[in-house]
Write an enzyme that holds these catalytic residues in place. Structure first.
Site, PDB file in Angstrom:
ATOM      1  CG  PHE A   7      24.140  58.415  -6.371  1.00 14.22           C
ATOM      2  CD1 PHE A   7      24.297  59.767  -6.595  1.00 14.22           C
ATOM      3  CD2 PHE A   7      23.226  57.712  -7.142  1.00 14.22           C
ATOM      4  CE1 PHE A   7      23.557  60.416  -7.577  1.00 14.22           C
ATOM      5  CE2 PHE A   7      22.477  58.348  -8.134  1.00 14.22           C
ATOM      6  CZ  PHE A   7      22.646  59.708  -8.346  1.00 14.22           C
ATOM      7  CB  CYS A   8      29.398  55.089  -2.994  1.00 17.28           C
ATOM      8  SG  CYS A   8      30.993  55.555  -3.659  1.00 17.28           S
ATOM      9  N   GLY A   9      29.710  57.179  -1.008  1.00 11.87           N
ATOM     10  CA  GLY A   9      30.228  58.296  -0.220  1.00 11.87           C
ATOM     11  C   GLY A   9      31.109  59.238  -1.010  1.00 11.87           C
TER      12      GLY A   9
END
Length: 129
Positions: free
Chosen positions: A74-76
């Protein structure tokens, strides 16, 4: 190797993907999964050592070395961490924003890493994926 059949999964996130990761991890744990989290562990960690590229490479290396069969990252946007993880051999990562796309990436494309963007994926959608 820790496998899906044994309900074992690897997760990793940067600070932007942290809230979505936490929602998905809580959901998985309720369903009886064993989750190994390689970071970040708080939402305010903006240390460059824990940015998307480092977490992505860490997860990719663990998949590449056969420690885990599958991972969630998960990231932006999901894009940066996906690119970093994909640099490792035998890692087939996909960025998904819907349940049908996530299903196809695993069943049709044999992906072993699913990336999600905390800016674009709602927690309920992340849990469903």
């Amino acid at each position: 190797m820790k496998t899906i059949k044994d309900k074992q999964i690897l997760v990793g996130a940067d600070f932007a993907g942290f809230p979505l990761k936490e929602a998905v991890v809580a959901h998985l744990k309720k369903k009886g999964w064993t989750v190994t989290d390689v970071g970040v562990r708080t939402g305010d960690e903006e240390d460059t050592d824990l940015m998307f590229h480092r977490i992505g490479l860490r997860v990719g290396a663990m998949i590449s070395e056969g420690e885990f069969e599958r991972a969630l990252i998960f990231c932006g946007t999901g894009m940066g961490i996906h690119i970093a993880a994909s640099k490792c051999p035998h890692v087939h990562a996909a960025v998904c924003e819907s349940v049908p796309a996530a299903l196809r990436c695993v069943t049709a494309n044999n992906c072993n890493v699913l990336a999600m963007g905390g800016f674009y994926v709602a927690p309920r959608t992340g849990m469903a994926m």
